[in-house]
Motif scaffolding. Structure first.
Motif, mmCIF file in Angstrom:
data_model
loop_
_atom_site.group_PDB
_atom_site.id
_atom_site.type_symbol
_atom_site.label_atom_id
_atom_site.label_comp_id
_atom_site.label_asym_id
_atom_site.label_seq_id
_atom_site.Cartn_x
_atom_site.Cartn_y
_atom_site.Cartn_z
ATOM 1 N N PHE A 75 42.072 38.972 36.274
ATOM 2 C CA PHE A 75 41.505 39.020 37.619
ATOM 3 C C PHE A 75 42.555 38.728 38.685
ATOM 4 O O PHE A 75 42.446 39.220 39.825
ATOM 5 N N ALA A 76 43.579 37.968 38.346
ATOM 6 C CA ALA A 76 44.675 37.757 39.296
ATOM 7 C C ALA A 76 45.333 39.088 39.639
ATOM 8 O O ALA A 76 45.594 39.389 40.808
ATOM 9 N N GLY A 77 45.601 39.894 38.612
ATOM 10 C CA GLY A 77 46.201 41.204 38.857
ATOM 11 C C GLY A 77 45.281 42.123 39.626
ATOM 12 O O GLY A 77 45.714 42.850 40.529
ATOM 13 N N ILE A 78 43.996 42.091 39.293
ATOM 14 C CA ILE A 78 43.024 42.943 39.976
ATOM 15 C C ILE A 78 42.952 42.608 41.463
ATOM 16 O O ILE A 78 43.123 43.479 42.336
ATOM 17 N N ARG B 161 41.957 35.591 50.475
ATOM 18 C CA ARG B 161 42.718 34.594 49.712
ATOM 19 C C ARG B 161 41.816 34.066 48.600
ATOM 20 O O ARG B 161 40.675 33.707 48.858
ATOM 21 N N ILE B 162 42.357 34.021 47.384
ATOM 22 C CA ILE B 162 41.553 33.514 46.275
ATOM 23 C C ILE B 162 42.385 32.592 45.403
ATOM 24 O O ILE B 162 43.571 32.856 45.152
ATOM 25 N N LEU B 163 41.777 31.509 44.970
ATOM 26 C CA LEU B 163 42.389 30.629 43.984
ATOM 27 C C LEU B 163 41.633 30.812 42.679
ATOM 28 O O LEU B 163 40.399 30.713 42.644
ATOM 29 N N ALA C 156 44.355 40.939 47.982
ATOM 30 C CA ALA C 156 44.152 39.504 48.168
ATOM 31 C C ALA C 156 45.443 38.737 47.892
ATOM 32 O O ALA C 156 46.285 39.172 47.107
ATOM 33 N N HIS C 157 45.583 37.583 48.538
ATOM 34 C CA HIS C 157 46.656 36.670 48.166
ATOM 35 C C HIS C 157 46.106 35.762 47.079
ATOM 36 O O HIS C 157 45.109 35.066 47.276
ATOM 37 N N GLY D 158 54.393 38.495 43.997
ATOM 38 C CA GLY D 158 53.884 37.686 45.092
ATOM 39 C C GLY D 158 52.726 36.776 44.738
ATOM 40 O O GLY D 158 52.153 36.127 45.624
ATOM 41 N N LEU D 159 52.367 36.701 43.449
ATOM 42 C CA LEU D 159 51.326 35.769 43.039
ATOM 43 C C LEU D 159 51.903 34.355 43.033
ATOM 44 O O LEU D 159 53.044 34.145 42.640
ATOM 45 N N ASP D 160 51.106 33.392 43.469
ATOM 46 C CA ASP D 160 51.528 31.986 43.469
ATOM 47 C C ASP D 160 50.928 31.252 42.274
ATOM 48 O O ASP D 160 49.831 31.591 41.807
#
Length: 449
Positions: A184-187, A171-173, A193-194, A224-226
């Motif tokens: 990096f969100a897409g990567i 899990r990463i914020l 990772a969530h 599914g990205l928040d």
């Protein structure tokens, strides 16, 4: 006439500095470049090049799933080895570092592996204890990631550290909503990772066309990205297991395994001694320069991210080239900052050049917008619902194309050629008169309605 150790001393061996040093030496100048880390700078060592390789690796997650519809027998579940990709990417960085070093050496540039600080208009102090002089000093030290001043900030990472992780976080914020955050969100999402993106406003990718960035937001949420909008850090707390709980305004706390700061970049001018030469900085710490890259000190110039004009590698390279040609090549050159194409290597990628629709309406008043909203052929057969969107913004009076913006597979590759047309001032009629290359996504550019 004063006698100096060097004609030109370059501080920083990144994209702008290496180009300036190499070309200046080719023009006959005696050149040295000081680099305290590795030759290649942000882009080559810890930026766009290794990141693009991670993007390629991430795309295989979708490509392999889609391959089943194209007749390929792909194992389920798929297995991914982060250490394999990481180590191969770092090996490629090593190769490029060596290649950049060799190029400078071949052109007679002296490479000094030390930190250099300015001590006057023509003098510098090196971290190895030496004092040197130069007729001209070029500052090309780039920028570094900004880290919010929040309790617990020491528990977070930046893009600099992302390439050396032991494992992909579960899990990463990611704090921020610019190109680094979205890439990096897409990567990380494709690597399993969530991902939660946290932003202090409601806008992602400010500066890009509104419809294009809205499309990326829709697709990202569908994947599914928040997102946590209108959120600012309150504190980051690490528990005994190493998990991080992020407390933010307007939202419930989130517990993750990793926090990444992607909240902008700051020019690397602190501790550089520029005040000793009377070099003026702006409020961000960037060096103020004129159209010829000259600072307020006549013997000191600056190019690249340290000037905070346009933080793009190709711009820094052009600035370095223009400096060298003007100063040592008897060929006065200035960089044209109009119609600079840019891209975000998100999933899917987006790209744009020229005025957005909003900018065009504010500047020109009368505007015509043409668009194509379509599902790429590959996505159709794969059963993927993602749609591409291409937009052309034209001057309503002259029909001249003033902006092109797109999101979809290979958008940056397609836009590069289209950017030539916008830079050249072509019209919508010129696009219409061009026969489509079928079947391709790029043909939509000459079929826009």
């Amino acid at each position: 006439m004063a006698d100096y150790d060097y004609d030109l001393f370059v501080i920083g061996a990144g994209s702008g500095g290496t180009r300036a040093a190499r070309v200046s030496a080719a023009h006959g100048a005696k050149v040295a470049v000081a680099e305290e880390y590795r030759v290649g700078g942000t882009c080559v060592i810890r930026g766009c090049v290794p990141k693009k390789l991670l993007v390629y690796g991430a795309h295989f997650a979708e490509d392999l799933r889609d391959a089943k519809k194209f007749g390929w027998n792909v194992p389920d579940p798929l297995e991914f080895s982060w250490p394999t990709l990481r180590d191969n990417v770092l090996a490629e960085v090593d190769r490029l570092n060596a290649a950049y070093t060799q190029t400078l050496t071949n052109h007679g540039v002296e490479i000094i592996n030390a930190r250099a600080e300015v001590t006057g208009p023509h003098s510098l102090r090196l971290s190895d204890g030496r004092e040197v002089t130069a007729e001209t000093i070029l500052v090309a030290v780039g920028a570094h990631p900004a880290i919010p001043d929040v309790e617990g900030k020491e528990f977070g990472i930046t893009s600099n550290e992302a390439f050396n992780l032991d494992a992909v976080p579960r899990r990463i914020l990611i704090a921020g909503a610019g190109y680094i955050a979205n890439e990096f969100a897409g990567i990380f999402h494709q690597f399993g990772a969530h991902v939660t993106l946290m932003n202090r406003t409601q806008d992602i990718l400010r500066g890009y066309d509104l419809q294009i960035r809205d499309r990326l937001l829709q697709i990202s949420m569908m994947k599914g990205l928040d997102f946590r909008f209108d959120a600012t850090f309150e504190k980051i707390v690490r528990d005994d297991d190493g998990c991080l709980t992020v407390h933010m305004s307007g939202h419930e706390p989130i517990t993750v395994d990793m926090v990444m700061f992607a909240t902008g970049r700051v020019p690397n001018t602190r501790g550089l001694g520029l005040e000793s030469a009377g070099v003026e900085l702006d409020d961000t710490g960037a060096i103020r320069v004129d159209e010829d890259n000259r600072s307020s000190c006549p013997s000191i110039y600056a190019v690249g991210d340290v000037t905070n004009r346009v933080q793009l590698t190709p711009v820094a390279i052009r600035e370095g080239q223009a400096f060298a040609d003007t100063k040592y090549g008897n060929k006065p050159t200035r960089v044209d900052y109009n119609c600079i194409p840019s891209a975000v290597f998100s999933h899917p990628p987006l790209a744009g050049v020229g005025l957005t629709e909003s900018q065009a309406r504010q500047k020109l008043g009368s505007v015509k917008v043409y668009s194509s909203d379509f599902r790429p052929m590959k996505n159709v057969l794969a059963g993927r619902q993602e749609r591409a969107l291409y937009k052309m913004v034209c001057d309503g009076e002259t029909d001249r194309v003033v902006g092109i913006h797109m999101i979809g597979p290979d958008a940056p590759e397609i836009l590069q050629a289209a950017a030539v047309a916008v830079k050249a001032g072509l019209t919508k009629a010129d696009f219409d008169a061009t026969v489509a290359l079928h079947p391709s996504m790029a043909e939509e550019l000459v079929l826009l309605r």
